[in-house]
Motif scaffolding. Structure first.
Motif, PDB file in Angstrom:
ATOM      1  N   GLU A 138     -13.867  67.435 -53.991  1.00  0.00           N
ATOM      2  CA  GLU A 138     -15.121  67.110 -54.043  1.00  0.00           C
ATOM      3  C   GLU A 138     -16.128  66.208 -55.174  1.00  0.00           C
ATOM      4  O   GLU A 138     -16.977  67.648 -55.459  1.00  0.00           O
ATOM      5  N   PRO A 139     -15.951  65.765 -55.717  1.00  0.00           N
ATOM      6  CA  PRO A 139     -15.946  65.549 -57.083  1.00  0.00           C
ATOM      7  C   PRO A 139     -17.601  65.221 -57.153  1.00  0.00           C
ATOM      8  O   PRO A 139     -18.758  64.218 -55.923  1.00  0.00           O
ATOM      9  N   CYS A 142     -19.082  61.240 -55.797  1.00  0.00           N
ATOM     10  CA  CYS A 142     -18.096  60.867 -55.101  1.00  0.00           C
ATOM     11  C   CYS A 142     -18.346  60.194 -53.847  1.00  0.00           C
ATOM     12  O   CYS A 142     -18.286  61.149 -52.889  1.00  0.00           O
ATOM     13  N   ASP A 144     -17.264  59.714 -49.578  1.00  0.00           N
ATOM     14  CA  ASP A 144     -16.532  60.892 -49.241  1.00  0.00           C
ATOM     15  C   ASP A 144     -15.678  59.883 -48.298  1.00  0.00           C
ATOM     16  O   ASP A 144     -14.203  60.673 -48.123  1.00  0.00           O
ATOM     17  N   LEU A 146     -13.376  58.096 -49.921  1.00  0.00           N
ATOM     18  CA  LEU A 146     -12.417  57.039 -50.786  1.00  0.00           C
ATOM     19  C   LEU A 146     -11.055  58.649 -50.738  1.00  0.00           C
ATOM     20  O   LEU A 146     -11.574  59.719 -50.174  1.00  0.00           O
ATOM     21  N   SER A 148      -7.889  60.836 -51.410  1.00  0.00           N
ATOM     22  CA  SER A 148      -7.349  61.619 -52.344  1.00  0.00           C
ATOM     23  C   SER A 148      -7.101  61.236 -54.104  1.00  0.00           C
ATOM     24  O   SER A 148      -7.759  61.798 -55.233  1.00  0.00           O
ATOM     25  N   LYS A 151     -10.497  59.863 -55.516  1.00  0.00           N
ATOM     26  CA  LYS A 151     -11.284  61.107 -55.840  1.00  0.00           C
ATOM     27  C   LYS A 151     -10.487  62.100 -57.072  1.00  0.00           C
ATOM     28  O   LYS A 151     -11.510  62.187 -58.572  1.00  0.00           O
ATOM     29  N   THR A 152      -9.410  62.013 -57.012  1.00  0.00           N
ATOM     30  CA  THR A 152      -8.938  62.129 -58.102  1.00  0.00           C
ATOM     31  C   THR A 152      -8.662  61.475 -59.904  1.00  0.00           C
ATOM     32  O   THR A 152      -9.459  62.926 -60.607  1.00  0.00           O
ATOM     33  N   TRP A 154     -11.647  59.996 -59.880  1.00  0.00           N
ATOM     34  CA  TRP A 154     -13.414  59.619 -59.844  1.00  0.00           C
ATOM     35  C   TRP A 154     -13.388  61.256 -60.748  1.00  0.00           C
ATOM     36  O   TRP A 154     -14.536  61.904 -61.946  1.00  0.00           O
ATOM     37  N   ASP A 155     -12.968  62.021 -60.269  1.00  0.00           N
ATOM     38  CA  ASP A 155     -12.832  63.724 -60.889  1.00  0.00           C
ATOM     39  C   ASP A 155     -12.836  63.239 -62.528  1.00  0.00           C
ATOM     40  O   ASP A 155     -13.049  63.991 -63.480  1.00  0.00           O
ATOM     41  N   SER A 158     -15.152  60.746 -64.800  1.00  0.00           N
ATOM     42  CA  SER A 158     -16.940  61.348 -64.390  1.00  0.00           C
ATOM     43  C   SER A 158     -17.748  61.530 -65.281  1.00  0.00           C
ATOM     44  O   SER A 158     -18.548  61.374 -66.074  1.00  0.00           O
ATOM     45  N   LEU A 178     -12.170  52.008 -54.573  1.00  0.00           N
ATOM     46  CA  LEU A 178     -12.739  53.354 -56.422  1.00  0.00           C
ATOM     47  C   LEU A 178     -13.235  51.789 -57.395  1.00  0.00           C
ATOM     48  O   LEU A 178     -14.212  52.249 -58.389  1.00  0.00           O
TER      49      LEU A 178
END
Length: 410
Positions: A138-139, A142, A144, A146, A148, A151-152, A154-155, A158, A178
């Motif tokens: 959970e970055p 980000c 919710d 989006l 996995s 989110k990867t 984004w992390d 960021s 995204l």
């Protein structure tokens, strides 16, 4: 060991003339090396949470190492504008819950890493180790909804928000949602797309094209392109306009969409990083996955150090850079001593150092470092029959052939 590869670990300490390499036995015994490797740890096992606990961490054994390298990689170097995110695989065939199978990689089985790399140098700015399908990521900031993969990305990206970077990804990560959210964070994106992705324009899927033709649709900041080469190529970009570039081939000139051309040019940062590390990887069979991953991370840090070394204006290959590191760690001043004194120095046997001449004893002499520390005086002077004018300074071929050693005191 990554430079001088042998099929068996004990071969590095073998006295067989076929395998004998005195540097390893001089640095430490095989028993000591295996003992250090056996008890190699990076975190306290007593602080690990049990499985099922909300704070359970599958990477607890190397978590301090991961956090340290991610922090240092980002602090020491600012990548160029073109960056990419892709997967890398650390070969491992033992039992492991989050082991991955990727047939496109040479290792095929192993621990998967997500890397954010600079295209020009292959510098790894940030990385994340895949922990399994049930990992909770959970970055901050980000959305919710989006997936996995989103989110990867984004992390990893960021820390670079608001700096105008251009990010290139493959169809595993590309999605309309995204790209829109990253565009709001001043990160332009470009990547190949899967036609089945949610939000991708369906009109392009039904458009029939001859080879070399293209079709494009634009919606606000996003551009969707379908281009027919040997097969249909689908692109999504928030960087490019619907323009083309001419590419000269052996027999013809091909007109290619600019988004496809730039993707081919800037997407290979992670593959370039893997290519530079591949000749020197230390791949040893082990049941402890974290030991293999930790050694890989140290080698990844070594390559990042080489990039910084090159950016500072120094020349030389990655191999030469590693040899200099080894020399600095094992030998005084980073220079390899002549003849057999290399091995004897590492054993702390007699290793001479030059003592300048004095008024009473003009010729330079050599003092043994080990004996002098023990309070024993043992100085030597060398004579060479071919160099009568400079008997103590002759270090050439004639010295190695004809010299005689005379002890001056005990």
């Amino acid at each position: 060991m990554g430079i001088t590869k042998k099929h068996e670990l004990r071969s590095y300490w073998s006295t067989n003339p076929i395998h004998h390499m005195p540097m390893y036995s001089a640095a430490m015994s095989r028993t000591r090396f295996e003992t250090i490797l056996r008890f190699l740890h990076f975190s306290d096992n007593t602080t690990s949470r049990p499985r099922g606990h909300p704070a359970f961490d599958r990477l607890h054994k190397i978590r301090p190492l991961i956090d340290h390298f991610n922090l240092k990689f980002a602090d020491l170097y600012t990548p160029a504008q073109n960056i990419c995110v892709d997967e890398s695989l650390i070969h491992f065939t033992g039992r492991l819950g989050f082991k991955q199978y990727i047939p496109s990689k040479r290792a095929r089985y192993g621990v998967k890493l997500y890397k954010l790399c600079e295209r020009a140098t292959g510098y790894t700015h940030k990385f994340r180790i895949y922990e399994g399908k049930d990992q909770t990521l959970e970055p901050v900031g980000c959305p919710d909804y989006l997936g996995s993969s989103g989110k990867t990305v984004w992390d990893l990206v960021s820390p670079l928000f608001g700096k105008g970077y251009h990010l290139y990804v493959d169809n595993f990560y590309t999605s309309v949602a995204l790209f829109k959210h990253l565009f709001l964070e001043q990160i332009g994106c470009c990547g190949t797309a899967r036609p089945s992705r949610r939000g991708y324009p369906q009109r392009l899927l039904t458009t029939r094209l001859a080879r070399g033709q293209r079709a494009a649709l634009c919606n606000d900041e996003l551009l969707a392109v379908k281009w027919r080469d040997k097969r249909d190529v689908y692109m999504l970009s928030s960087i490019h306009a619907d323009t083309t570039v001419q590419i000269e081939r052996a027999t013809s000139v091909v007109e290619k969409p600019l988004s496809v051309h730039d993707y081919n040019l800037h997407m290979g940062g992670v593959d370039f990083n893997d290519q530079m590390l591949a000749p020197y990887l230390i791949s040893r069979r082990t049941r402890r996955w974290y030991k293999k991953v930790s050694v890989y991370l140290f080698q990844l840090a070594a390559y990042n150090s080489y990039v910084l070394y090159s950016k500072a204006g120094r020349t030389g290959s990655f191999l030469k850079f590693q040899e200099e590191i080894i020399s600095e760690l094992l030998y005084p001043g980073g220079s390899v001593a002549p003849s057999t004194s290399v091995v004897s120095r590492l054993h702390e046997r007699h290793f001479p150092s030059v003592v300048p001449g004095t008024s009473t004893q003009p010729p330079p002499r050599k003092r043994c470092r080990v004996c002098s520390r023990s309070g024993i005086r043992r100085d030597t002077r060398y004579f060479c029959p071919d160099c009568p004018d400079h008997p103590a300074l002759c270090l050439g071929e004639c010295f190695r052939k004809y010299h005689t050693q005379v002890h001056l005191g005990t």
